[in-house]
Design a protein around this motif. Structure first.
Motif, mmCIF file in Angstrom:
data_model
loop_
_atom_site.group_PDB
_atom_site.id
_atom_site.type_symbol
_atom_site.label_atom_id
_atom_site.label_comp_id
_atom_site.label_asym_id
_atom_site.label_seq_id
_atom_site.Cartn_x
_atom_site.Cartn_y
_atom_site.Cartn_z
ATOM 1 N N SER B 34 0.861 -1.174 0.000
ATOM 2 C CA SER B 34 0.000 0.000 0.000
ATOM 3 C C SER B 34 0.896 1.222 0.000
ATOM 4 O O SER B 34 2.111 1.105 0.049
ATOM 5 C CB SER B 34 -0.884 -0.016 1.241
ATOM 6 O OG SER B 34 -1.573 1.203 1.340
ATOM 7 N N ASP B 35 0.313 2.376 -0.066
ATOM 8 C CA ASP B 35 1.112 3.583 -0.144
ATOM 9 C C ASP B 35 0.688 4.565 0.941
ATOM 10 O O ASP B 35 -0.322 5.247 0.801
ATOM 11 C CB ASP B 35 0.933 4.211 -1.524
ATOM 12 C CG ASP B 35 1.941 5.310 -1.750
ATOM 13 O OD1 ASP B 35 2.709 5.606 -0.806
ATOM 14 O OD2 ASP B 35 1.967 5.879 -2.850
ATOM 15 N N ALA B 38 -0.201 8.033 -0.113
ATOM 16 C CA ALA B 38 -1.516 8.281 -0.696
ATOM 17 C C ALA B 38 -2.532 8.605 0.390
ATOM 18 O O ALA B 38 -3.423 9.422 0.197
ATOM 19 C CB ALA B 38 -1.970 7.066 -1.497
ATOM 20 N N LEU B 39 -2.392 7.944 1.538
ATOM 21 C CA LEU B 39 -3.292 8.234 2.651
ATOM 22 C C LEU B 39 -3.009 9.623 3.198
ATOM 23 O O LEU B 39 -3.916 10.376 3.546
ATOM 24 C CB LEU B 39 -3.097 7.180 3.742
ATOM 25 C CG LEU B 39 -3.937 7.318 5.015
ATOM 26 C CD1 LEU B 39 -5.405 7.249 4.669
ATOM 27 C CD2 LEU B 39 -3.572 6.220 5.995
#
Lengths: 542, 339, 284
Positions: B34-35, B38-39
């Motif tokens: 996941s990144d 990005a959150l």
């Protein structure tokens, strides 16, 4: 039963009063406590409160108007103001009273409202406008890209400001953006230090805006509630039936919000379970407000991977979606079947656009034509975990495509995870990705550019679509939006027709924004340009 | 081994275990495909914004270096900044902690006042219908899915009877009209100290359902434990002697027998504390209680790794130290245990 | 002889008989699900949009869910998921935990120290937390949920197996085999494992209930089994969004979890009393 409890509570209260009186021994404290108890009985009736409470589903993040690119605009839009206000009926004056541009749309002049005070007491001038926009551009975070066309900002006099652009753009629309276009008090803020120090100051629960409400710092708790207090010197003035206090209360649980709004514990809320809305419509205590939002749900096809790299298969699958059923059963009618990539109500939406309708025979025929007469392939579909509507759509699609011999594996993921997968190697990514899109500010270019314009590095073009002719059309259209809207519209239409034909995505639906409010308030009007925002200033006691 | 040496040995072990936990969590939460950037940046970021965030969060550095950064700031008492809320994790945890602690304390209190008498009577009337009933009750307690039981309570006491509030910690309007001066962070205590009775009553009403839900598990444990200890003790010689002397039964049960049965029961209480910390996870979600459990659940589900690490460190530390203290007490009071 | 006694005592205890009967009934339900469920297709996920959120009736004794599916059918099919998950978690945890514990107990010394410290680390995790973390890392789904729970579960069996191995190791026949120069692994497989196994198996059976409960919690948080698989925890989770107006939605699936877990615990409780009342003083 009720009575007994009341007696019990009363007994505790009386005991408490006596006890505290004994402990402190002074007369004053006794009377104080007594007044507290008498006040409590008035709370029970909930008539004297001058508070409006908005039950909101998620926590707030940051409060810096320059960088905030998330849900805190629910607070910011009540505390700050932009130069221009977007409404579905067109742009309206806000901090600017009028504006004009040169002929090719590269120089825009804004005339500012006079006598507007910041919460700090300073007067709002052109200097503040220049400083605010420049800070946002300088920090380059979140929504800063909206100002990309701006080359230079010039203060003409105290109440006139001029924007010089690198290329033609619809600057008044940009200046109405819900993100990154708020005007701040430069005199006060610039004394606090650098941009980081200012951001830290904001995030302690403080503001420097001109809006009708200001944040009450010592009650600021972004995880439970944010209390706003009316700004007495607001330029728009106040009437008696407006609210002194406005609270944004964080209540993640939808059924809880529903219960609270019907009982009047909160006055307004949104995102309630759609299944309950028919029931709420018949409830005399609440009103249901339904406005088309500028949101659209898409299911992107992976156009880089077999069998979806075949246009015929994509068209077939686009025919195999029961659009009407989805709107009826998933949205309970609170929304509309999408007509192409742009939501209803916006520039670039066309009532006469030819799109796909549910037709399994046609789908079978197209599949056969593509070489898959009995389906026989497997597709992986991802959607954002926790989104009820997406979950239901996924399950319906799975059941429907089974009839074509296609096996869909549904995989809910966190948004970040799903996005990371889509941005990795397209040949290994999911076959179908479901996602909502809404614009930063309401222009069709935001939709078409982000999701369908060729991208070297994949960002939001998650169907990996690339069509130069399409790109050319929309890149031209956006420069004409401000000065020749009709010409822009026809270019957009041409581009959208290409999309429908190539079917890189399924255009599912545009949901309505549904707010439910208690009968004790009136004046609420949803503004889809400022998603999820309740403008408390517009509310009145009913 | 002397007691003091044993304590030091155990302390060293505890530190080792906690460092181990941190290591495990860090690597688990960082290998997620996941990144975090990005959150961090929010909904519709540009690639440049993400790149900037990545740099800011040191995500481009090798993972060992990132771990080094983390440990280094941890040594300075800095738990980092939450990716999801953009707040310092320590500040987030601090406010959540008191909320959870208040809930757990009340739950444990309920568990003790129900569990101990029930266990005693169950043992005294072994194999009677009362015993069977209390055993069923105890087993039900440890078998209840807390998330479901909370919903059932809400349906009964809120929806059906309208007696208690559905969720939350305190009513907004009550708090606005009677501002609470927060001293300890425990609303019950603070409102009592400051004589703010409307808030006291309101906070109490909000506490009942989640506390009862949370108490079910420890009630079962304590009842079971007290019962089996009491049965053992009641067979001891000195109790028979007491009977022979004709002492009143009440005195025998509660004064002589319980005194000797209570120590292991208290250990169970201590351990159940640690368990309740986790039970709070689901209960807080159901009752929208702004505590550690809700925070942890959101953190994990949004893969906000600094927050996940923060919560885990707090929970694991509490867990390890409660175990440690319980063991040390056991060593102290039970001469049979060899070091 | 001992075994017969155990069985006798178990049957004398009424509660354990109740527990056992429920478990047998559950297993039968799982096997016969396609026959018992009134709407097998809906149980497996087929939407029935015209009958959404219907209250319990003769047609749908437990009502219908948000896609109009018969909740009774889904609860019946959910038995399969639950028993499968419970069994697999415990089995996998045994597979990891027991060998490690035996090795640690049998060899002692440094090996013991290393294995047990690793075990300590895993035990220091609040149980559900580790499972949640792993589930988010490796992704959601049935198999991953089982893995996540098993990874957070094995240390218990390591501890137990280690204790058993230590006590078995001292027995004369083991010492004799060692004196005869039989390889360690052979001794472990032939003597240590069989002699440690029965209490471990008993413990494992009793743990099925807790495993099912935790799996349900995982699904409830959306990190376990995924829709449209019929799963009780998932159904409570979906129902939670509707519960105030449609009480039946979360109540029946939750009841199923409760009854299943209680059945295993009733049996476990009785077994515990027979085998050793102090076997698991530290229930946690």
């Amino acid at each position: 039963m009720r009575k007994e409890i009341a007696v019990f509570v009363l007994a505790i209260v009386i005991f408490g009063v006596v006890a505290s009186g004994c402990i402190s021994g002074g007369n004053t404290s006794t009377t104080q406590t007594q007044s507290t108890t008498s006040k409590q009985s008035s709370t029970a009736e909930k008539t004297t409160t001058n508070v409006v409470i908005y039950g909101y589903q998620s926590e707030m993040i940051t409060l810096d108007p320059s960088t905030e690119f998330s849900n805190s605009i629910v607070v910011l839009a009540n505390v700050y103001e932009c130069l221009v206000k977007y409404t579905p009926d067109g742009l309206k004056p806000w901090l600017a009273t009028s504006w004009e541009s040169n002929k090719n749309g590269t120089i825009w002049t804004f005339h500012l409202r006079k006598g507007v005070k910041f919460h700090t007491g300073n007067l709002m001038t052109a200097e503040d406008v220049k400083w605010s926009v420049e800070r946002t551009m300088r920090m380059g975070m979140g929504p800063a890209f909206i100002w990309d066309p701006v080359k230079k900002i010039e203060v003409v006099d105290n109440y006139t400001v001029k924007f010089y652009l690198k290329y033609p753009a619809n600057l008044p629309l940009i200046a109405s953006s819900a993100y990154g276009a708020y005007i701040m008090d430069s005199k006060y803020l610039s004394k606090l230090g650098d941009d980081k120090a200012i951001a830290a100051w904001f995030n302690k629960g403080q503001d420097a805006g001109t809006g009708p409400y200001m944040i009450v710092k010592d009650k600021y708790n972004p995880k439970t509630e944010i209390v706003l207090k009316k700004f007495d010197d607001y330029w728009g003035g106040w009437s008696n039936d407006q609210f002194d206090l406005a609270v944004i209360k964080i209540i993640p649980d939808a059924s809880l919000r529903e219960q609270m709004v019907t009982s009047g514990e909160i006055q307004i809320t949104r995102d309630l379970p759609l299944d309950d809305l028919p029931k709420l419509k018949n409830n005399p205590n609440v009103k249901v407000d339904q406005t088309p939002s500028y949101q659209e749900l898409y299911a992107f096809f992976n156009t880089k991977k077999a069998p979806l790299n075949n246009k015929l298969v994509r068209q077939a699958l686009s025919y195999a979606v029961p659009y009407k059923d989805i709107v009826d059963y998933v949205l309970h009618g609170y929304g509309e079947v999408a007509k192409g990539p742009i939501p209803k109500g916006m520039l670039g939406y066309f009532e006469d656009m030819k799109t796909y309708t549910y037709n399994l025979d046609k789908a079978k025929q197209l599949l056969a034509q593509a070489g898959y007469p009995n389906g026989g392939f497997k597709l992986m579909l991802t959607y954002t975990q926790g989104d009820q509507a997406e979950a239901k759509v996924a399950e319906i699609i799975k059941a429907e495509w089974k009839k074509l011999g296609i096996d869909v594996e549904i995989r809910p993921m966190n948004w970040e995870q799903q996005w990371a997968l889509a941005k990795s190697d397209p040949t290994k990514a999911q076959d179908i990705l479901m996602m909502y899109w809404w614009p930063t500010y309401p222009t069709p270019y935001d939709f078409l550019f982000n999701m369908f314009h060729c991208e070297k590095e994949i960002n939001f073009n998650l169907c990996y679509y690339c069509n130069e002719e399409f790109d050319k059309a929309i890149d031209k259209a956006v420069t004409l939006e401000g000065i020749q809207p009709d010409k822009a519209a026809s270019l957009y239409k041409k581009a959208e027709q290409m999309l429908v034909e190539d079917a890189p995505a399924i255009f599912l639906y545009n949901p309505d924004d549904v707010y439910v409010y208690h009968k004790s308030i009136s004046g609420f009007k949803d503004n889809p340009g400022y998603p999820q925002v309740v403008f408390f200033y517009e509310l009145h006691k009913a | 081994m002397k007691f003091r040496e044993y304590v030091i040995y155990r302390l060293v072990l505890a530190v080792f275990v906690i460092v181990g936990v941190i290591t495990v969590v860090f690597f688990i939460s960082r290998v997620i495909p996941s990144d975090p950037a990005a959150l961090w940046v929010g909904a519709h970021p540009t690639p440049e914004a993400i790149e900037k965030a990545r740099e800011q969060l040191h995500l481009n550095d090798p993972i060992l270096k990132q771990f080094g950064y983390y440990l280094w700031s941890l040594l300075h008492g800095d738990l980092g900044v939450s990716i999801r809320t953009h707040n310092p994790v320590a500040a987030d945890l601090k406010s959540a902690f008191t909320a959870t602690f208040e809930l757990i304390l009340v739950a444990e209190f309920i568990a003790i006042i129900i569990g101990i008498p029930l266990g005693v009577y169950s043992a005294v009337k072994k194999d009677s219908w009362l015993d069977n009933l209390s055993r069923i009750f105890a087993i039900s307690g440890v078998s209840l899915p807390a998330f479901w039981f909370g919903i059932v309570l809400q349906l009964i006491f809120f929806k059906r009877l309208g007696l208690l509030p559905l969720a939350g910690r305190v009513d907004t309007v009550v708090m606005l009209e009677h501002p609470l001066h927060v001293i300890t962070g425990f609303y019950l205590l603070d409102s009592l100290i400051t004589g703010n009775f409307p808030v006291f009553v309101d906070a109490l009403r909000h506490l009942i359902l989640p506390a009862v839900t949370l108490a079910m598990y420890p009630v079962g444990l304590i009842t079971r434990q007290v019962r089996s200890m009491m049965i053992e003790v009641l067979n001891e010689n000195y109790i028979r002697t007491a009977w022979a002397y004709g002492l009143p039964p009440r005195k025998i049960y509660f004064k002589y027998a319980l005194k000797n049965a209570i120590a292991p029961a208290l250990i169970t209480v201590g351990l159940s504390f640690a368990y309740t910390l986790i039970g709070a996870f689901l209960v807080e979600l159901i009752f929208n209680w702004p505590g550690l459990g809700r925070y942890a659940a959101y953190a994990i589900m949004s893969m906000d790794y600094p927050a996940v690490l923060g919560v885990t460190i707090i929970a694991a530390t509490a867990y390890v130290f409660i175990n440690l203290i319980v063991d040390l007490i056991q060593v102290r009071i039970d001469p049979r245990i060899k070091l | 002889m001992r075994k017969e006694e155990t069985v006798k005592i178990l049957f004398r205890n009424k509660l354990s008989v109740v527990g056992l009967s429920i478990i047998v009934a559950l297993v039968l339900t799982a096997i016969l699900a396609p026959v018992l469920a009134p709407y097998p297709n809906q149980a497996l996920g087929e939407p029935n949009l015209k009958e959404r959120l219907q209250p319990p009736s003769r047609l749908h004794p437990m009502g219908t869910d948000y896609l109009g599916r018969d909740i009774l059918s889904r609860v019946i099919y959910g038995t399969r998921t639950s028993l499968l998950v419970g069994f697999s978690v415990v089995f996998l945890a045994l597979l990891i935990g027991v060998p490690l514990g035996l090795v640690a107990g049998y060899f002692g010394g440094k090996i013991d120290l290393i294995i047990m410290r690793i075990t300590d680390i895993f035990l220091a995790f609040p149980p559900l937390l580790l499972a949640l973390l792993i589930a988010t890392t490796i992704g959601r789904g049935l198999v991953n949920a089982i893995l996540a729970l098993a990874i957070s579960w094995w240390p218990w069996y390591t501890r137990l197996a280690r204790g058993m191995a230590i006590s078995v190791k001292e027995r004369p026949y083991v010492e004799a085999s060692r004196a005869m120069g039989i390889a360690d692994w052979k001794i472990m497989v032939r003597h240590v494992l069989p002699n440690s196994l029965s209490p471990i198996i008993v413990q494992a059976t009793m743990d099925m209930g807790s495993a099912i409960l935790e799996a349900a919690a995982l699904s409830f948080l959306g990190l376990g089994v995924q829709p449209p698989t019929p799963d009780w925890g998932l159904m409570v989770s979906e129902g939670k969004d509707y519960f105030l107006n449609y009480w039946w939605y979360p109540v029946f699936p939750g009841l199923a979890i409760f009854i299943t877990v209680i059945a295993f615990n009733l049996l476990g409780d009785a077994v515990r009393e027979v085998i050793d009342p102090r076997l698991r003083r530290r229930l946690l």
